[in-house]
Write a protein that holds these residues in place. Sequence first.
Motif, short mmCIF file in Angstrom:
data_model
loop_
_atom_site.label_atom_id
_atom_site.label_comp_id
_atom_site.label_asym_id
_atom_site.label_seq_id
_atom_site.Cartn_x
_atom_site.Cartn_y
_atom_site.Cartn_z
N ARG A 150 0.81 -1.22 0.00
CA ARG A 150 0.00 0.00 0.00
C ARG A 150 0.85 1.27 0.00
NH1 ARG A 150 -3.54 -2.75 3.51
NH2 ARG A 150 -2.40 -1.93 5.30
N TYR A 151 2.02 1.23 0.63
CA TYR A 151 2.83 2.46 0.70
C TYR A 151 3.57 2.66 -0.61
CZ TYR A 151 5.48 6.34 2.40
OH TYR A 151 5.99 7.60 2.55
N THR A 152 3.21 3.68 -1.37
CA THR A 152 3.86 3.99 -2.63
C THR A 152 4.18 5.48 -2.72
OG1 THR A 152 1.77 4.39 -3.81
CG2 THR A 152 2.62 2.13 -3.81
N GLU A 153 5.24 5.80 -3.43
CA GLU A 153 5.64 7.17 -3.70
C GLU A 153 6.15 7.27 -5.14
OE1 GLU A 153 7.76 9.42 -0.22
OE2 GLU A 153 8.66 7.43 -0.47
N THR A 154 5.86 8.37 -5.79
CA THR A 154 6.46 8.67 -7.08
C THR A 154 7.50 9.75 -6.85
OG1 THR A 154 4.42 8.13 -8.27
CG2 THR A 154 6.05 9.47 -9.42
N LEU A 155 8.77 9.43 -7.16
CA LEU A 155 9.88 10.31 -6.81
C LEU A 155 10.67 10.69 -8.05
CD1 LEU A 155 11.01 8.28 -3.68
CD2 LEU A 155 9.78 10.45 -3.66
N PRO A 156 11.12 11.94 -8.12
CA PRO A 156 11.88 12.39 -9.30
C PRO A 156 13.30 11.84 -9.29
CG PRO A 156 11.76 14.15 -7.68
CD PRO A 156 10.89 13.03 -7.15
N VAL A 157 13.83 11.56 -10.46
CA VAL A 157 15.20 11.05 -10.62
C VAL A 157 16.07 12.17 -11.16
CG1 VAL A 157 16.65 9.33 -11.74
CG2 VAL A 157 14.34 8.72 -11.04
N GLN A 212 18.37 9.03 -14.98
CA GLN A 212 17.10 8.84 -15.67
C GLN A 212 17.19 7.73 -16.70
OE1 GLN A 212 16.26 12.79 -17.12
NE2 GLN A 212 15.87 13.61 -15.06
N LEU A 213 18.36 7.57 -17.30
CA LEU A 213 18.57 6.47 -18.25
C LEU A 213 18.50 5.13 -17.51
CD1 LEU A 213 19.36 5.52 -21.12
CD2 LEU A 213 21.75 5.72 -20.41
N PHE A 214 19.18 5.04 -16.37
CA PHE A 214 19.16 3.80 -15.60
C PHE A 214 17.75 3.50 -15.08
CE2 PHE A 214 23.87 4.37 -14.25
CZ PHE A 214 24.28 3.83 -15.47
N ALA A 215 17.00 4.55 -14.67
CA ALA A 215 15.68 4.35 -14.08
C ALA A 215 14.61 4.11 -15.14
CB ALA A 215 15.31 5.57 -13.23
N GLY A 216 14.93 4.49 -16.39
CA GLY A 216 13.95 4.33 -17.46
C GLY A 216 12.92 5.43 -17.48
N GLY A 217 13.28 6.59 -16.96
CA GLY A 217 12.34 7.72 -16.96
C GLY A 217 12.79 8.78 -15.98
N PRO A 266 18.08 2.40 -3.16
CA PRO A 266 18.35 3.15 -4.40
C PRO A 266 17.13 3.13 -5.31
CG PRO A 266 19.38 0.98 -4.50
CD PRO A 266 18.81 1.11 -3.12
N TYR A 267 16.98 4.20 -6.11
CA TYR A 267 15.85 4.27 -7.05
C TYR A 267 15.99 3.26 -8.18
CZ TYR A 267 14.50 8.80 -4.98
OH TYR A 267 14.11 9.80 -4.14
N TYR A 268 17.21 2.88 -8.50
CA TYR A 268 17.45 1.95 -9.60
C TYR A 268 18.67 1.11 -9.26
CZ TYR A 268 20.20 6.15 -10.63
OH TYR A 268 21.01 7.24 -10.53
N GLY A 269 18.87 0.05 -10.03
CA GLY A 269 19.95 -0.89 -9.74
C GLY A 269 19.51 -1.91 -8.71
#
Length: 506
Positions: A223-230, A236-241, A323-326
């Motif tokens: 249930r706990y979700t967040e949309t966070l800027p990269v 952004q390339l690694f995160a796909g956006g 981490p946001y990605y990896g």
Amino acid sequence: SYDMLFTGINVNRKWKDDRTWFGQYAGAYIQSTLAGATPAIAHQNARNTADTGRFIPGTDAFKTAFSQVTSEASVLSGSKLVDNSRIYHSDVNYNFKDQVKFAEIQVGGSYRLYELNSQGRIYTDANGPINYNEYGAYTQLQKKLMDDRLKLSGSIRYDKSQNFQGNYSPRISAVYSAGENKQHNFRASFQTGFRNPSTQDQYIGFNVGSAILLGSAPDNLIRYTETLPVSTTVGQLFAGGTSVVMTGLNAYNNSYTASSVAALSASGNPADLRKTNLEYVKPEEVKAIELGYRSVVNDISVDINGYYNVYNNFIGNINVVAPYYGTAVDSPSATGGPTNLGTQSIHALQNGNFRAYQLYTNTKIEIKSLGFGLGLSKKVYKDFEFGVNYNYAEFKFDQSQDESFEAGFNTPKHKVKASFGNEKLFKNLGFNVSGRWNSEYLWQSTMVDGMVPAATVIDAQVTYNVPSMKSAFKIGAANLGGKEYFQVLGAGLIGQQIFASWTIKP
């Protein structure tokens, strides 16, 4: 109560919406850069432009915005903390003393329903209340022997929480009264117990700014979700956006321990990183031995007690960084190339693309605590009575074996209290003066960690009885010296309290 983080955010939004502020900042930053300014100067110019007209604390405009924000519960426009949670509890007990004569037998049980309803401000209940239950049953037997000098007790209890397996907790104890008048009382007990994770341990989802406090119930993590800027083009390339969606699963399943991230920051060596290996929080278990003695020896009242506890699966907190990605792995390679997921996670940590969490879990390290107490009191002259109590508490936990775990024992090792008084100083007049001292101790909580300093406090009280009015009048002061002190980090200072009372005894 209100959330300081969202208070600051939404007071600013009362002045200027995010789109306008960021647009003005970006425009001024680009213009300064094109004019040859360094990034630091360009940033300062952009802030000066975007911050023009900002509400200043203490002004009427700021006070009005602050009042509006702290009165509104929605995180989009307010910061008021709302918690309409409820507990429904029932229990029943029956004593078979009228039916069974050879021993005293009791049986009982309880049922509790939790209804969490913070409208998403504390728990992950933004879409509706969270309900769960627990129940238990027990039986106890007591038997007196040896002319009632020996009292034996045994009990067993079963408890089941909806989210965890059931637990049995047996207990046995004995009390023996020696001496001609049974004045020497010895007691001993052995018991097992457990502590179910609290509602916070399971269902909290609270942003305190520096970290997210996150309970470990599996449905809570989803249930706990967040949309966070990269940030950064590479990130952004690694995160796909330009943004990522983070859930509680990232915190538990793809994160590094905060202590290892701190080590990376200090050394620059990715080999210092350690992947978080956590299990969801489960009940804490304890085995406890207690011994005690109470008597009156040469007109001195004596009370001695001691305990030794062994904890398994001790409940506490651990700080992690996701981490946001990896992919979080032990000792990732910084030279693995851009497609290496471990290398990508290093890039995320080094460029601010991460989220810090404080999670609820159990340590695998066995923890022990022990302590003892000694209480003495005696009439030293006529009706003047002097008493002193000393308590010692020690917590044995090898922090080096679980560096990021916070046990939160929060108890001073030494506590002393002494009192002196006379209930019959004069006719109908009595007094009591007491002093208490505790040593400094470590305080750990989800909000703040630090040392609580030693404190000495003097209290005093005078009592005057008026038999004709069947009344007792008292006047006194707690913390007679008035020096403020604290015993909980994050709470207010404790000052002096002066009180008066009138008690009528029919």
